[in-house]
Write an enzyme that holds these catalytic residues in place. Structure first.
Site, PDB file in Angstrom:
ATOM      1  CE  LYS A   1      22.126  22.672  27.115  1.00  0.00           C
ATOM      2  NZ  LYS A   1      21.924  22.697  28.553  1.00  0.00           N
ATOM      3  CG  HIS A   8      -6.459  38.009  10.685  1.00  0.00           C
ATOM      4  ND1 HIS A   8      -7.338  38.639   9.841  1.00  0.00           N
ATOM      5  CD2 HIS A   8      -6.848  38.337  11.941  1.00  0.00           C
ATOM      6  CE1 HIS A   8      -8.210  39.331  10.561  1.00  0.00           C
ATOM      7  NE2 HIS A   8      -7.935  39.162  11.833  1.00  0.00           N
ATOM      8  CD  GLU A  36      13.095  22.408  29.976  1.00  0.00           C
ATOM      9  OE1 GLU A  36      13.870  22.942  29.184  1.00  0.00           O
ATOM     10  OE2 GLU A  36      13.023  22.735  31.176  1.00  0.00           O
TER      11      GLU A  36
HETATM   12  O1  PA5 Z   1      14.774  24.211  32.445  1.00  0.00           O
HETATM   13  C1  PA5 Z   1      15.910  24.070  32.037  1.00  0.00           C
HETATM   14  O2  PA5 Z   1      16.658  23.208  32.477  1.00  0.00           O
HETATM   15  C2  PA5 Z   1      16.510  24.985  31.020  1.00  0.00           C
HETATM   16  O3  PA5 Z   1      15.612  25.719  30.303  1.00  0.00           O
HETATM   17  C3  PA5 Z   1      17.411  25.935  31.759  1.00  0.00           C
HETATM   18  O4  PA5 Z   1      16.609  26.751  32.567  1.00  0.00           O
HETATM   19  C4  PA5 Z   1      18.208  26.771  30.818  1.00  0.00           C
HETATM   20  O5  PA5 Z   1      18.992  25.926  30.016  1.00  0.00           O
HETATM   21  C5  PA5 Z   1      19.102  27.720  31.591  1.00  0.00           C
HETATM   22  O6  PA5 Z   1      19.896  27.020  32.476  1.00  0.00           O
HETATM   23  P1  PA5 Z   1      20.844  27.766  33.489  1.00  0.00           P
HETATM   24  O7  PA5 Z   1      20.012  28.534  34.433  1.00  0.00           O
HETATM   25  O8  PA5 Z   1      21.613  26.688  34.163  1.00  0.00           O
HETATM   26  O9  PA5 Z   1      21.724  28.674  32.667  1.00  0.00           O
END
Ligand code: PA5
Length: 434
Positions: A422, A308, A287
């Site tokens: 989303k 393996h 990310e």
């Molecule tokens: O790093 C990110 O933005 C995502 O992985 C969020 O952590 C994840 O979508 C969870 O988001 P939230 O804490 O707002 O529910």
């Protein structure tokens, strides 16, 4: 007793590191002066010094009360609001924590929910809850993430049905933004105990905030030691001199290998308890760096199991990979291999040796083979798998990720790409406004 880093098995030459020094200096200054892209999300950098002591004590008090009363503690969250706690839980508790007798565990069974959209997973989880004293920690910074919101809706109504609305409130703990978002509003309206996710710390950097600390304290993990390890790391890895800063050596080494044409970094472990560290690490690096058409692809394998299955590709496939191996210097628990009269399996030559010894030799043998197969190896070593060193390792990876992202010329603290699926999903589900 520190986190070790060795890039002598990576084919990186000294002059390549020298070449990177001015860029590293720039990246260090950008981060520490708070002038780089994404600088509104660098609260994790000095978090181990500045965290709210009152909130921290509240975590410990609440956790100790939950530990006494709960049979089951369900942690609801996804991505950055899930993976850090899961990684530390799997690494630092008994491998079969939930199966141990309650007296031995000295903590509730811990389950995770809201990290997928599987009807089977959620139904199966609900089926295990009969006759159990249930407590829930719902974690979401935005408060609107679909997976945890759906799981929480189901758990909330289960608790309300089972205990009544009043008592259900005492069993639900919300970790979310201090003032905004749907979960904050719900928690305020319902009167849940809440914990704050700081504004300036993004999900994937949040494991040392209440996001990770409450579930980990409930699981019986020593969060003082975890924070102490991370704090020591914050001091050590604040050193701008790469020759004295292993964290910066890692950041620079992976960027050198990337520039040489390596596309994939594989995080390797030889301990099943570290499998989820790999999952957390993949989110952190994927990310943070995977944007603007750039980024190493972070993958992970669990050895010796995956030798393996993935061993062939790593040894002999396309040479666009390098490995970062995590090695434990000592096994806290071990078993001796015994002699067998018939020796049909031919293992008597290992009589008196331990599984830990064999695991070590598996690492050494694999390292040699992969080097012969032209796979550069970066080696991170931990003296032992405990809270202190795990805390240090978390900070090591976070800081290296930020620096590596700046070296790559991206904003390591945003994630614009995660929204795309989303809006399609919401449109297909018929959500208003999509
Ligand atoms: O790093 C990110 O933005 C995502 O992985 C969020 O952590 C994840 O979508 C969870 O988001 P939230 O804490 O707002 O529910």
């Amino acid at each position: 007793m520190t986190v070790g880093f060795d890039y002598s098995k990576s084919f990186i030459k000294k002059h390549e590191v020298e070449f990177m020094k001015p860029f590293l200096k720039e990246a260090h200054n950008l981060l520490h002066d708070g002038e780089g892209p994404g600088n509104e999300f660098i609260g994790w950098l000095d978090w181990t010094e500045k965290y709210d002591r009152q909130e921290y004590e509240k975590i410990k008090t609440v956790a100790s009360s939950i530990r006494q009363k709960a049979d089951v503690f369900i942690v609801v969250g996804i991505g950055g609001s899930y993976l850090g706690a899961r990684a530390a839980f799997e690494a630092l508790t008994h491998t079969f924590h939930n199966l141990l007798p309650k007296e031995t565990r000295n903590a509730p069974q811990i389950y995770f929910a809201g990290n997928n959209m599987s009807p089977k997973y959620m139904t199966d989880l609900m089926e295990t809850l009969d006759d159990k004293e249930i407590y829930v920690n719902v974690i979401s910074k935005s408060g609107t993430t679909t997976e945890p919101a759906i799981a929480f809706r189901i758990l909330k109504s289960h608790l309300e049905e089972k205990y009544g609305k009043e008592e259900a409130k005492n069993r639900i703990f919300a970790t979310t933004d201090k003032s905004k978002g749907a979960l904050k509003t719900l928690a305020t309206n319902e009167g849940y105990e809440t914990f704050v996710i700081p504004d300036d710390i993004g999900g994937r950097y949040s494991v040392l905030t209440p996001v990770g600390l409450l579930p980990l304290a409930v699981a019986g993990i020593d969060i003082d030691q975890l924070m102490e390890g991370a704090h020591e790391a914050a001091i050590q890895y604040g050193n701008p001199n790469i020759d004295e800063n292993r964290c910066y050596q890692y950041a620079v080494a992976r960027q050198i290998l990337h520039r040489r044409g390596k596309e994939i970094e594989i995080l390797v472990n030889y301990e099943p308890g570290l499998q989820y560290l790999g999952e957390w690490w993949k989110q952190l690096y994927g990310e943070s760096e995977g944007k603007d058409g750039k980024g190493l692809f972070p993958a992970s394998v669990n050895f010796t199991a995956d030798l393996h299955s993935m061993g062939q590709l790593i040894q002999d496939g396309k040479r666009n990979i390098f490995e970062t191996s995590i090695v434990l210097e000592s096994a806290q628990k071990d078993l001796e291999i015994t002699e067998d009269e018939e020796n049909l399996d031919g293992l008597n030559y290992l009589k008196g040796k331990t599984i830990g010894h064999v695991n070590r030799k598996a690492f050494e043998g694999t390292l040699l083979a992969h080097l012969e197969g032209n796979v550069p190896n970066l080696i991170i070593s931990l003296p032992r798998l405990d809270e202190f060193h795990f805390g240090k390792l978390i900070y090591f990876f976070e800081k290296a990720c930020a620096i590596s992202g700046y070296l790559q010329g991206v904003n390591p603290f945003d994630q614009p790409g995660v929204e795309a699926y989303k809006s399609n999903m919401f449109k297909l589900l018929g959500k208003e406004g999509y």
